[in-house]
Scaffold this active site. Structure first.
Site, PDB file in Angstrom:
ATOM      1  N   ASN A 166      -4.081 -16.305  -5.539  1.00  0.00           N
ATOM      2  CA  ASN A 166      -4.607 -15.413  -4.508  1.00  0.00           C
ATOM      3  C   ASN A 166      -6.030 -14.939  -4.766  1.00  0.00           C
ATOM      4  O   ASN A 166      -6.660 -14.387  -3.871  1.00  0.00           O
ATOM      5  CB  ASN A 166      -3.675 -14.202  -4.332  1.00  0.00           C
ATOM      6  CG  ASN A 166      -3.363 -13.515  -5.634  1.00  0.00           C
ATOM      7  OD1 ASN A 166      -3.081 -14.171  -6.649  1.00  0.00           O
ATOM      8  ND2 ASN A 166      -3.416 -12.215  -5.647  1.00  0.00           N
ATOM      9  N   CYS A 340      -4.159  -5.497  -4.983  1.00  0.00           N
ATOM     10  CA  CYS A 340      -3.067  -4.758  -5.605  1.00  0.00           C
ATOM     11  C   CYS A 340      -3.523  -4.002  -6.845  1.00  0.00           C
ATOM     12  O   CYS A 340      -2.872  -3.074  -7.275  1.00  0.00           O
ATOM     13  CB  CYS A 340      -1.939  -5.694  -5.987  1.00  0.00           C
ATOM     14  SG  CYS A 340      -1.421  -6.717  -4.638  1.00  0.00           S
TER      15      CYS A 340
HETATM   16  C1  LIG Z   1       0.503 -10.844  -1.380  1.00  0.00           C
HETATM   17  C2  LIG Z   1       1.107 -11.612  -2.488  1.00  0.00           C
HETATM   18  C3  LIG Z   1       2.359 -11.245  -3.028  1.00  0.00           C
HETATM   19  C4  LIG Z   1       3.109 -10.013  -2.558  1.00  0.00           C
HETATM   20  O1  LIG Z   1       3.521 -10.134  -1.241  1.00  0.00           O
HETATM   21  P1  LIG Z   1       4.058  -8.866  -0.408  1.00  0.00           P
HETATM   22  O2  LIG Z   1       4.711  -9.482   0.780  1.00  0.00           O
HETATM   23  O3  LIG Z   1       2.864  -8.056  -0.069  1.00  0.00           O
HETATM   24  O4  LIG Z   1       5.009  -8.135  -1.271  1.00  0.00           O
HETATM   25  C5  LIG Z   1       2.856 -12.011  -4.037  1.00  0.00           C
HETATM   26  N1  LIG Z   1       2.207 -13.091  -4.503  1.00  0.00           N
HETATM   27  C6  LIG Z   1       1.019 -13.478  -4.013  1.00  0.00           C
HETATM   28  C7  LIG Z   1       0.363 -14.694  -4.554  1.00  0.00           C
HETATM   29  C8  LIG Z   1       0.428 -12.746  -2.997  1.00  0.00           C
HETATM   30  O5  LIG Z   1      -0.766 -13.129  -2.539  1.00  0.00           O
END
Ligand SMILES: *Cc1c(COP(=O)(O)O)cnc(C)c1O
Length: 421
Positions: A166, A340
């Site tokens: 991400n 996050c």
């Molecule tokens: C956004 C994200 C998550 C968490 O997803 P949520 O639906 O917001 O809990 C987990 N892993 C990756 C790679 C993400 O980008």
């Protein structure tokens, strides 16, 4: 385009959104489908209610959505479990698979560039007596099959890796890892939160057992996710939520019909738009890359050859990324590190895992493009970025010093220069 990029109108309205990896807006078709589930005239029934038609109709809508998500990843609808988001899917996958396989072994393999949901779930399992090996990615942000193979032990029960990172957008060769693990009967969980609307996904070809998906990363609503759990997974998944035994007992709790329907619609749309989205995003990504590359002493993080278009991590020497974000906040929405962790003043654990220097991390930002990004937006963002970088550097003592001594930056292995990228 009804944006005003000339500075005469209201800035807040013309703020360009380049933070699709943090979350995506809900697609219009999705919002419409969701609104049909609300209100007295809508499908407000409890999908677990029998036998009246309110329950029957809600159940039918939930099952349609299950089919839509299953189709996106080439799974069987019975293998899809609804959750509240990828964080919950990951918790269920990692803790559920580990706790369910306790009798067979206690070793887990993951990587140091995973999402916190994976890393913190693993940390919790360590407290329960599990052993976790955290494989470091290569300095270019890729995980090799070899490094996973080396980490495996006789008592390894679970491997958890992300498909697309991400922060830097690098793609893991999931199918190659899947092949290795399937042979050895090790459960394989893949966090596909960032790949769902960006890459084709086929759970059979990838040979995965568990896949986590997030609604709001694929133009669906926040607060809903899905977990693919392969029907013939080598070990049972232990539920992490107890109650009414919904979702085959794997995830208790009344289903949020509107959220589930929204995610289903988003999945269908993602499947239909994948080719078009990918081509458009790739073109805009190249455009942004070229424009940013013209900024002096800029660099890209992560392997550019295995990067998914639309997630781009770039650094601008002698600059504080937080100051850059602040200066641009009303014009361009980008992020530093992952959202996050951005409320903490901690360097991104992903860029740290890539062994970037503290300095390189402190001046790195992430651009993420998506379905609604336009060429005008990219041009505007790049222009404002390069102007702001220049302004901020005028205030940076180091920039002046280095300009005076005309010191050339050390070529640095961790950082892929534009020229070579
Ligand atoms: C956004 C994200 C998550 C968490 O997803 P949520 O639906 O917001 O809990 C987990 N892993 C990756 C790679 C993400 O980008």
């Amino acid at each position: 385009m009804n944006r005003d990029h000339q500075g005469t109108g209201q800035r807040a309205e013309s703020c360009v959104y380049l933070d699709y990896a943090a979350t995506t807006p809900v697609a219009p078709q999705v919002a419409e489908a969701m609104s049909r589930c609300l209100g007295r005239e809508g499908l407000f029934g409890n999908a677990a209610s029998k036998p009246h038609r309110f329950g029957v109709e809600a159940r039918a809508a939930v099952e349609t959505a299950r089919g839509q998500v299953a189709e996106l990843i080439a799974a069987d609808p019975a293998e899809i479990v609804w959750t509240s988001g990828a964080t919950e899917s990951i918790n269920l996958a990692v803790k559920g698979a580990a706790r369910g396989a306790r009798g067979r072994g206690r070793h887990i393999v993951t990587s140091s560039m995973e999402h916190k949901a994976v890393l913190d779930s693993c940390a919790r399992l360590v407290q329960e007596g599990f052993d976790v090996t955290c494989v470091d990615p290569d300095v270019d942000g890729t995980i090799t099959v070899k490094s996973i193979e080396r980490a495996l032990r006789r008592d390894t029960i679970l491997v958890s890796l992300m498909h697309v990172n991400n922060e830097v957008g690098t793609v893991t060769d999931v199918a190659a890892v899947g092949c290795l693990l399937r042979e050895r009967g090790v459960v394989f969980h893949v966090d596909a939160s960032q790949s769902a609307a960006r890459l084709p996904l086929n759970v059979r070809e990838m040979r995965v057992d568990l896949v986590s998906l997030s609604g709001h990363k694929m133009y669906g609503p926040k607060g809903v996710g899905a977990l693919y759990a392969r029907s013939s997974c080598p070990s049972p998944l232990e539920p992490q939520m107890h109650g009414g035994d919904q979702e085959q007992g794997l995830r208790s709790g009344t289903l949020a019909t509107h959220q589930v329907v929204g995610m289903g619609e988003a999945a269908e749309l993602a499947r239909e738009c994948l080719g078009k989205d990918t081509d458009a995003t790739a073109a805009l990504d190249r455009r942004l890359r070229d424009l940013l590359g013209a900024i002096p002493r800029s660099f890209l993080n992560g392997n550019q050859k295995v990067r998914v278009p639309g997630i781009l991590s770039a650094g601008f020497a002698c600059l504080d990324s937080e100051a850059l974000l602040m200066a641009l906040r009303d014009e361009v929405a980008i992020s530093s590190g992952s959202a996050c962790t951005s409320d903490r003043v901690q360097p991104s654990h992903v860029l740290t895992a890539l062994r970037l220097s503290e300095e390189a991390i402190a001046c790195s930002v992430r651009f993420s493009l998506g379905r609604y990004t336009t060429a005008d937006e990219v041009d505007f963002a790049a222009t404002r970025l390069s102007e702001t970088v220049a302004d901020l550097r005028q205030l940076a003592p180091r920039w002046a010093e280095e300009a005076m001594s005309s010191r050339q930056p050390e070529p640095c292995a961790q950082v892929q220069r534009w020229a070579t990228g």
